[in-house]
Design a protein around this motif. Structure first.
Motif, short mmCIF file in Angstrom:
data_model
loop_
_atom_site.label_atom_id
_atom_site.label_comp_id
_atom_site.label_asym_id
_atom_site.label_seq_id
_atom_site.Cartn_x
_atom_site.Cartn_y
_atom_site.Cartn_z
N VAL A 100 0.84 -1.19 0.00
CA VAL A 100 0.00 0.00 0.00
C VAL A 100 0.88 1.24 0.00
CG1 VAL A 100 -1.93 -1.12 1.21
CG2 VAL A 100 -0.14 0.04 2.53
N SER A 101 0.26 2.38 -0.27
CA SER A 101 0.97 3.65 -0.18
C SER A 101 1.28 3.96 1.29
CB SER A 101 0.11 4.76 -0.77
OG SER A 101 0.63 6.04 -0.43
N ILE A 102 2.46 4.51 1.52
CA ILE A 102 2.83 4.90 2.88
C ILE A 102 1.86 5.95 3.43
CG2 ILE A 102 4.37 6.78 2.19
CD1 ILE A 102 5.02 4.26 5.04
N HIS A 103 1.20 6.70 2.54
CA HIS A 103 0.30 7.75 2.98
C HIS A 103 -0.99 7.20 3.60
CE1 HIS A 103 2.54 10.28 -0.16
NE2 HIS A 103 2.97 10.61 1.04
N THR A 104 -1.23 5.91 3.48
CA THR A 104 -2.44 5.32 4.06
C THR A 104 -2.19 4.74 5.44
OG1 THR A 104 -2.09 3.07 3.19
CG2 THR A 104 -3.13 4.66 1.71
N LEU A 105 -0.96 4.82 5.97
CA LEU A 105 -0.57 4.01 7.13
C LEU A 105 -0.33 4.78 8.42
CD1 LEU A 105 1.95 1.58 5.38
CD2 LEU A 105 -0.33 1.00 6.23
N GLU A 106 -0.52 6.06 8.41
CA GLU A 106 -0.11 6.85 9.56
C GLU A 106 -0.70 6.33 10.87
OE1 GLU A 106 0.31 11.56 10.82
OE2 GLU A 106 -0.70 10.98 8.97
N LEU A 107 -2.00 6.09 10.91
CA LEU A 107 -2.65 5.66 12.15
C LEU A 107 -2.18 4.26 12.55
CD1 LEU A 107 -4.73 6.09 14.37
CD2 LEU A 107 -6.48 5.18 12.82
N GLU A 108 -2.10 3.33 11.59
CA GLU A 108 -1.72 1.94 11.91
C GLU A 108 -0.29 1.85 12.42
OE1 GLU A 108 -5.22 1.86 9.38
OE2 GLU A 108 -3.27 2.86 9.17
N LEU A 109 0.61 2.67 11.88
CA LEU A 109 1.99 2.65 12.34
C LEU A 109 2.12 3.28 13.72
CD1 LEU A 109 3.93 3.55 9.06
CD2 LEU A 109 3.55 1.29 10.06
N GLU A 110 1.36 4.34 13.96
CA GLU A 110 1.41 5.00 15.27
C GLU A 110 0.88 4.10 16.37
OE1 GLU A 110 -0.71 8.63 14.93
OE2 GLU A 110 0.90 9.70 13.89
N THR A 111 -0.14 3.29 16.07
CA THR A 111 -0.74 2.42 17.08
C THR A 111 -0.09 1.04 17.13
OG1 THR A 111 -2.44 1.75 15.49
CG2 THR A 111 -2.95 3.60 16.94
#
Length: 306
Positions: free
Chosen positions: A241-252
């Motif tokens: 997936v694009s890295i731009h879709t992952l902010e919330l999942e990576l933070e949590t």
């Protein structure tokens, strides 16, 4: 032909809905009033614009032609209104854009920032897939779209404004989650959850692995990035997936980005419209805003930490 703007407005609503009742509700008119406007328009044109088959309403050939010109007239009137307002020094107007589903993760931030600078501007935002974006561009339905690399042979004006890295994601307890420099060949042993054929992500992924001689197990296909992330989180396979879709999942900590050799797959985001299209003042201002501000606004901290 003696046609009024009111008749064209009513016709456009009926042609779009293919339903007199829904058009009447949208226009806050009674259904008989809508029917009367259509009847008068057909009498002026001299041909039927709609035909009824059972309970379904269809456009006739004349109706399809009229709908094409009706939309063009509506766009030109809107453009004229915005130009006149601009000459008055009023920073207002309406922005009608579409974005790829992946781009929606940052497009709303862009719009929010733009509206904060131009609070009298209204907008319509359509979040959709690549095929629909290309159809909208072909029909000149939108001011502009934001998408991945568009085709080169469709008469489009395209400008890249930001990188769009594609990465491999996994649940945090996956055996590969702690490895460094994972080879592409190693991925052949893993099942993958991927976007549908025809999507920009799928096209880029397929081309990349073909160039590297890697055959992925791509039995599961999803029509959205959210579905892919949920499937990966559930342990159904790896995803791209694009890295731009992952902010919330990576933070949590719900997902991790694998440390892959030869990754990320580097793509770009583009702002696109038809060649020769005369952008309204507000659309031109938004385009300039995207080209100059987008890459600074969309954070890459989660990419660097991943």
């Amino acid at each position: 032909m003696h046609i009024t703007l009111r008749q064209l407005k009513v016709f456009e609503a009926v042609a779009r809905h293919l339903n007199y009742t829904q058009a009447a509700q949208e226009l806050h008119l009674t259904q008989p009033a809508v029917s009367m406007q259509i009847k008068q328009l057909e009498e002026s044109v001299g041909l039927p614009l709609f035909e009824q088959m059972g309970k379904q309403t269809y456009l006739t050939e004349a109706g399809r032609e009229m709908h094409h010109y009706c939309r063009a007239i509506s766009r030109q009137l809107s453009e004229a209104e915005e130009v006149i307002e601009q000459l008055k020094g009023v920073r207002r107007g309406h922005l009608d854009i579409s974005v790829a589903s992946t781009a929606n993760y940052f497009a709303t931030r862009l719009l929010a920032s733009f509206i904060s600078h131009y609070p009298e501007v209204s907008f319509s935002l359509d979040v959709t897939n690549r095929a629909t974006l290309l159809r909208q561009l072909e029909q000149n339905d939108k001011d502009m779209v934001i998408m991945g690399k568009p085709p080169d042979d469709q008469g489009l004006e395209t400008e890249a404004f930001m990188e769009n890295p594609l990465v491999v994601i996994a649940p945090p307890d996956h055996p590969l989650a702690g490895e460094a420099g994972i080879s592409l060949k190693r991925l052949e042993e893993e099942p993958f959850v991927v976007r549908e054929p025809g999507s920009g992500t799928f096209i880029a992924m397929e081309r990349f692995f073909a160039e590297h001689g890697v055959n992925l197990k791509t039995g599961m296909q999803m029509t959205s990035n959210e579905a892919i992330k949920q499937a990966v989180e559930a342990g159904l396979g790896l995803g791209i997936v694009s890295i731009h879709t992952l902010e919330l999942e990576l933070e949590t900590g719900r997902l991790v980005v694998l440390d892959m050799a030869d990754f990320p797959i580097l793509r770009h985001w583009y702002v696109v419209h038809r060649q020769g299209k005369r952008l309204s003042p507000v659309a031109q201002t938004f385009k300039e805003f995207v080209l100059s501000r987008a890459s600074k606004m969309v954070t890459r901290s989660h990419l660097e930490s991943a």
